[in-house]
Design a protein around this motif. Structure first.
Motif, PDB file in Angstrom:
ATOM      1  N   ARG A 102       0.832  -1.209   0.000  1.00  0.00           N
ATOM      2  CA  ARG A 102       0.000   0.000   0.000  1.00  0.00           C
ATOM      3  C   ARG A 102       0.869   1.263   0.000  1.00  0.00           C
ATOM      4  NH1 ARG A 102      -4.720  -1.849  -0.423  1.00  0.00           N
ATOM      5  NH2 ARG A 102      -5.628  -3.404   0.924  1.00  0.00           N
ATOM      6  N   ILE A 103       1.947   1.238   0.765  1.00  0.00           N
ATOM      7  CA  ILE A 103       2.848   2.394   0.796  1.00  0.00           C
ATOM      8  C   ILE A 103       3.480   2.597  -0.575  1.00  0.00           C
ATOM      9  CG2 ILE A 103       5.038   3.238   1.753  1.00  0.00           C
ATOM     10  CD1 ILE A 103       4.111   1.919   4.432  1.00  0.00           C
ATOM     11  N   GLN A 104       3.903   1.514  -1.220  1.00  0.00           N
ATOM     12  CA  GLN A 104       4.481   1.629  -2.563  1.00  0.00           C
ATOM     13  C   GLN A 104       3.465   2.171  -3.555  1.00  0.00           C
ATOM     14  OE1 GLN A 104       5.985  -2.349  -3.246  1.00  0.00           O
ATOM     15  NE2 GLN A 104       8.036  -1.772  -2.560  1.00  0.00           N
ATOM     16  N   ALA A 105       2.222   1.687  -3.455  1.00  0.00           N
ATOM     17  CA  ALA A 105       1.178   2.176  -4.358  1.00  0.00           C
ATOM     18  C   ALA A 105       0.919   3.658  -4.120  1.00  0.00           C
ATOM     19  CB  ALA A 105      -0.108   1.363  -4.165  1.00  0.00           C
ATOM     20  N   PHE A 106       0.901   4.079  -2.860  1.00  0.00           N
ATOM     21  CA  PHE A 106       0.697   5.486  -2.545  1.00  0.00           C
ATOM     22  C   PHE A 106       1.836   6.339  -3.098  1.00  0.00           C
ATOM     23  CE2 PHE A 106       1.353   9.133   0.290  1.00  0.00           C
ATOM     24  CZ  PHE A 106       0.147   9.793   0.093  1.00  0.00           C
ATOM     25  N   ALA A 107       3.056   5.865  -2.916  1.00  0.00           N
ATOM     26  CA  ALA A 107       4.224   6.614  -3.394  1.00  0.00           C
ATOM     27  C   ALA A 107       4.229   6.747  -4.919  1.00  0.00           C
ATOM     28  CB  ALA A 107       5.505   5.942  -2.916  1.00  0.00           C
ATOM     29  N   ASP A 119      -1.089  11.728  -9.894  1.00  0.00           N
ATOM     30  CA  ASP A 119      -2.064  12.786 -10.138  1.00  0.00           C
ATOM     31  C   ASP A 119      -3.346  12.493  -9.352  1.00  0.00           C
ATOM     32  OD1 ASP A 119      -3.534  10.842 -11.630  1.00  0.00           O
ATOM     33  OD2 ASP A 119      -2.540  11.446 -13.477  1.00  0.00           O
ATOM     34  N   SER A 120      -4.284  13.396  -9.439  1.00  0.00           N
ATOM     35  CA  SER A 120      -5.509  13.247  -8.655  1.00  0.00           C
ATOM     36  C   SER A 120      -6.345  12.043  -9.087  1.00  0.00           C
ATOM     37  CB  SER A 120      -6.350  14.527  -8.728  1.00  0.00           C
ATOM     38  OG  SER A 120      -6.711  14.805 -10.063  1.00  0.00           O
ATOM     39  N   GLU A 121      -6.306  11.707 -10.359  1.00  0.00           N
ATOM     40  CA  GLU A 121      -7.044  10.538 -10.829  1.00  0.00           C
ATOM     41  C   GLU A 121      -6.474   9.257 -10.215  1.00  0.00           C
ATOM     42  OE1 GLU A 121      -7.674   8.377 -15.069  1.00  0.00           O
ATOM     43  OE2 GLU A 121      -8.096  10.521 -15.026  1.00  0.00           O
ATOM     44  N   GLN A 122      -5.158   9.137 -10.192  1.00  0.00           N
ATOM     45  CA  GLN A 122      -4.515   7.974  -9.573  1.00  0.00           C
ATOM     46  C   GLN A 122      -4.761   7.962  -8.065  1.00  0.00           C
ATOM     47  OE1 GLN A 122      -0.386   7.989 -10.719  1.00  0.00           O
ATOM     48  NE2 GLN A 122      -0.837   7.339 -12.811  1.00  0.00           N
ATOM     49  N   MET A 123      -4.791   9.147  -7.435  1.00  0.00           N
ATOM     50  CA  MET A 123      -5.067   9.202  -5.997  1.00  0.00           C
ATOM     51  C   MET A 123      -6.471   8.705  -5.713  1.00  0.00           C
ATOM     52  SD  MET A 123      -4.217   9.624  -2.916  1.00  0.00           S
ATOM     53  CE  MET A 123      -2.661  10.471  -2.906  1.00  0.00           C
ATOM     54  N   MET A 124      -7.422   9.075  -6.553  1.00  0.00           N
ATOM     55  CA  MET A 124      -8.804   8.612  -6.367  1.00  0.00           C
ATOM     56  C   MET A 124      -8.860   7.089  -6.510  1.00  0.00           C
ATOM     57  SD  MET A 124     -11.815   9.336  -5.522  1.00  0.00           S
ATOM     58  CE  MET A 124     -12.204  11.037  -5.776  1.00  0.00           C
ATOM     59  N   ALA A 125      -8.193   6.544  -7.503  1.00  0.00           N
ATOM     60  CA  ALA A 125      -8.174   5.093  -7.697  1.00  0.00           C
ATOM     61  C   ALA A 125      -7.504   4.407  -6.509  1.00  0.00           C
ATOM     62  CB  ALA A 125      -7.449   4.748  -8.996  1.00  0.00           C
ATOM     63  N   PHE A 126      -6.412   4.986  -6.014  1.00  0.00           N
ATOM     64  CA  PHE A 126      -5.735   4.424  -4.840  1.00  0.00           C
ATOM     65  C   PHE A 126      -6.698   4.399  -3.659  1.00  0.00           C
ATOM     66  CE2 PHE A 126      -3.664   5.304  -0.795  1.00  0.00           C
ATOM     67  CZ  PHE A 126      -2.839   4.207  -0.671  1.00  0.00           C
ATOM     68  N   TRP A 127      -7.339   5.525  -3.395  1.00  0.00           N
ATOM     69  CA  TRP A 127      -8.231   5.630  -2.243  1.00  0.00           C
ATOM     70  C   TRP A 127      -9.406   4.659  -2.358  1.00  0.00           C
ATOM     71  CZ3 TRP A 127      -7.776   6.931   2.471  1.00  0.00           C
ATOM     72  CH2 TRP A 127      -8.890   7.189   3.273  1.00  0.00           C
ATOM     73  N   GLN A 128      -9.942   4.474  -3.555  1.00  0.00           N
ATOM     74  CA  GLN A 128     -11.055   3.550  -3.734  1.00  0.00           C
ATOM     75  C   GLN A 128     -10.631   2.103  -3.503  1.00  0.00           C
ATOM     76  OE1 GLN A 128     -12.325   4.757  -7.645  1.00  0.00           O
ATOM     77  NE2 GLN A 128     -13.788   6.232  -6.824  1.00  0.00           N
ATOM     78  N   ALA A 129      -9.345   1.802  -3.674  1.00  0.00           N
ATOM     79  CA  ALA A 129      -8.850   0.447  -3.467  1.00  0.00           C
ATOM     80  C   ALA A 129      -8.531   0.153  -2.000  1.00  0.00           C
ATOM     81  CB  ALA A 129      -7.602   0.205  -4.318  1.00  0.00           C
TER      82      ALA A 129
END
Length: 90
Positions: A63-68, A72-82
């Motif tokens: 999860r930390i690697q995915a966050f790092a 962009d905001s689109e990827q952040m939204m996808a990360f948060w939804q996961a």
């Protein structure tokens, strides 16, 4: 930390072979496989219980690697939804 360190949370070869033979390729096929094969479900549960601390650490590291890797905001939204709902309330 070297990348060639052995992975203590890797599934044993026999479980990997059994999962492949059962056609497991994603969470839905895993669910179907353990419903069909109670012995497989029990063996996976035993592995998870015996390796709970290592699995939790590996999950957090992933999860930390995915966050790092978010760019962009689109990827952040996808990360948060996961992120599982239980983690969001911590």
């Amino acid at each position: 930390m070297p990348n060639d360190a052995p992975s203590t949370h890797r599934l044993p070869d026999d479980l990997q072979v059994r999962l492949a033979a059962a056609g497991v390729t994603d969470p839905a096929s895993l669910e179907a496989a353990v419903q069909r094969d109670p012995a497989l479900a029990a063996d996976l549960q035993a592995f998870a219980a015996a390796n709970a601390e290592n699995l939790a650490g590996a999950t957090m590291a992933a999860r930390i690697q995915a966050f790092a890797a978010v760019e962009d905001s689109e990827q952040m939204m996808a990360f948060w939804q996961a992120v599982p709902a239980g983690w969001k309330s911590r």
